[in-house]
Design a protein around this motif. Structure first.
Motif, short mmCIF file in Angstrom:
data_model
loop_
_atom_site.label_atom_id
_atom_site.label_comp_id
_atom_site.label_asym_id
_atom_site.label_seq_id
_atom_site.Cartn_x
_atom_site.Cartn_y
_atom_site.Cartn_z
N UNK A 155 0.83 -1.21 0.00
CA UNK A 155 0.00 0.00 0.00
C UNK A 155 0.86 1.25 0.00
N UNK A 156 1.93 1.24 0.80
CA UNK A 156 2.83 2.39 0.82
C UNK A 156 3.54 2.53 -0.51
N UNK A 157 3.97 1.43 -1.09
CA UNK A 157 4.65 1.48 -2.39
C UNK A 157 3.74 2.11 -3.45
N UNK A 196 4.63 5.47 -5.48
CA UNK A 196 4.68 5.52 -6.95
C UNK A 196 3.84 6.68 -7.48
N UNK A 197 2.60 6.78 -6.98
CA UNK A 197 1.72 7.86 -7.44
C UNK A 197 2.26 9.22 -7.01
N UNK A 215 5.79 16.48 -1.25
CA UNK A 215 6.95 15.82 -0.65
C UNK A 215 6.76 15.65 0.85
N UNK A 216 6.22 16.68 1.48
CA UNK A 216 5.92 16.64 2.92
C UNK A 216 4.97 15.51 3.25
N UNK A 217 3.89 15.38 2.48
CA UNK A 217 2.90 14.34 2.74
C UNK A 217 3.48 12.95 2.53
N UNK A 218 4.25 12.78 1.48
CA UNK A 218 4.86 11.47 1.22
C UNK A 218 5.82 11.07 2.36
N UNK A 244 13.01 5.67 -5.04
CA UNK A 244 11.91 4.72 -5.24
C UNK A 244 12.38 3.48 -5.99
N UNK A 245 13.23 3.66 -7.00
CA UNK A 245 13.75 2.51 -7.76
C UNK A 245 14.55 1.59 -6.85
N UNK A 246 15.33 2.15 -5.95
CA UNK A 246 16.12 1.35 -5.01
C UNK A 246 15.21 0.62 -4.02
N UNK A 247 14.15 1.30 -3.58
CA UNK A 247 13.19 0.66 -2.67
C UNK A 247 12.49 -0.51 -3.37
N UNK A 248 12.07 -0.29 -4.61
CA UNK A 248 11.40 -1.36 -5.38
C UNK A 248 12.33 -2.55 -5.59
N UNK A 249 13.64 -2.27 -5.72
CA UNK A 249 14.61 -3.34 -5.96
C UNK A 249 15.04 -4.05 -4.67
N UNK A 250 14.58 -3.55 -3.53
CA UNK A 250 14.94 -4.17 -2.26
C UNK A 250 16.31 -3.78 -1.74
N UNK A 251 16.87 -2.69 -2.25
CA UNK A 251 18.19 -2.24 -1.81
C UNK A 251 18.02 -1.30 -0.60
N UNK A 252 18.03 -1.88 0.59
CA UNK A 252 17.77 -1.12 1.81
C UNK A 252 18.79 -0.02 2.03
#
Length: 260
Positions: A129-131, A135-136, A158-161, A210-218
């Motif tokens: 849900x957060x992802x 993305x949006x 940016x603040x809300x995200x 976001x791309x790093x988060x999607x890829x699982x790169x913590x």
């Protein structure tokens, strides 16, 4: 109010103004009290710049404007003081809190460290849900970054995200610490993101993160989050360190001291 942008995949209209969003995020009540509603109205004017730093906030005028007694107005001012938007001075009363380079450095240093912790927690879970929200939200930031005048919508998105990410991290104490700094941070972020060039740079970092988060790169995601916060704080401090036109005029004035 939140600005509508063509192509939004989420209905951002249900997201209240910045101060209401902050107050709702920190409480369990479905509605705001009268004092909180007044604080929202005044706070949004402070964040938008309609009320300038050091400008006085007059209780009697506000009581008349909102058709209430001075009690709820005083309570609203105390809420804004707690949020760092208002300062109460002896014998002068309430004024809009000034913006200062030393404060932005302190706030963003704290924020960068705490958000790095949040980033690791978020990356470990990768809540679907957060992802979807990110993305949006990042897509919205990319569109806002291309606008010549975003009217502050980029900084507020940016603040809300950031707040949504913090609330998803699962650490309530950490969440309270960051939310408590959020409105002070937003004032400085608007200063930092005033130029289209800065917004484009910020959107690029958000996209990479976001791309790093999607890829699982913590670790990569945590580094990008810290980079974004550090760059925003540094730009806000740079803007505040710049001499004002009044400073420049004073520096050009010839000395009145007699020559020795």
């Amino acid at each position: 109010m939140t600005r509508e942008v063509p192509g939004d995949k989420l209905d951002y209209r249900h997201w209240e103004g910045a101060v209401a969003f902050r107050l709702f995020s920190g409480g369990d009540q479905p509605t705001l009290t009268v004092a909180e509603q007044i604080a929202v109205a005044i706070g949004d004017r402070i964040i938008s710049g309609a009320l300038a730093p050091r400008e006085r906030i007059l209780e009697e005028e506000l009581a008349t404007a909102f058709n209430v007694s001075r009690g709820p107005v005083r309570d609203a001012i105390r809420i804004l003081e707690r949020e760092g938007l208002v300062t109460i001075l002896p014998r002068r009363g309430a004024v809009v809190t000034d913006l200062a380079a030393h404060e932005v450095r302190e706030i963003f240093e704290i924020r960068a460290g705490l958000l790095e912790i949040v980033a690791r927690k978020v990356a470990d879970v990768r809540d679907p849900e957060l992802l979807a929200l990110l993305r949006a939200g990042v897509a919205r930031l990319q569109r806002l970054a291309e606008m010549k005048d975003d009217q502050g919508a980029y900084a507020e998105t940016s603040y809300r995200l950031s707040i949504l990410s913090v609330r998803a991290c699962g650490n309530q104490r950490l969440t309270r610490m960051l939310v408590a700094l959020s409105l002070q941070t937003l004032r400085y972020a608007k200063l930092s993101l005033a130029s289209a060039q800065r917004r484009k740079r910020s959107a690029s970092v958000w996209t990479e993160a976001l791309a790093l988060l999607e890829a699982g790169d913590t670790e990569g995601y945590a580094r990008k989050v810290r980079q974004r916060v550090d760059e925003s704080g540094a730009e806000a401090a740079r803007q505040l360190d710049r001499p004002t036109s009044a400073d420049s005029a004073a520096a050009r004035q010839p000395s009145t001291k007699a020559a020795t």
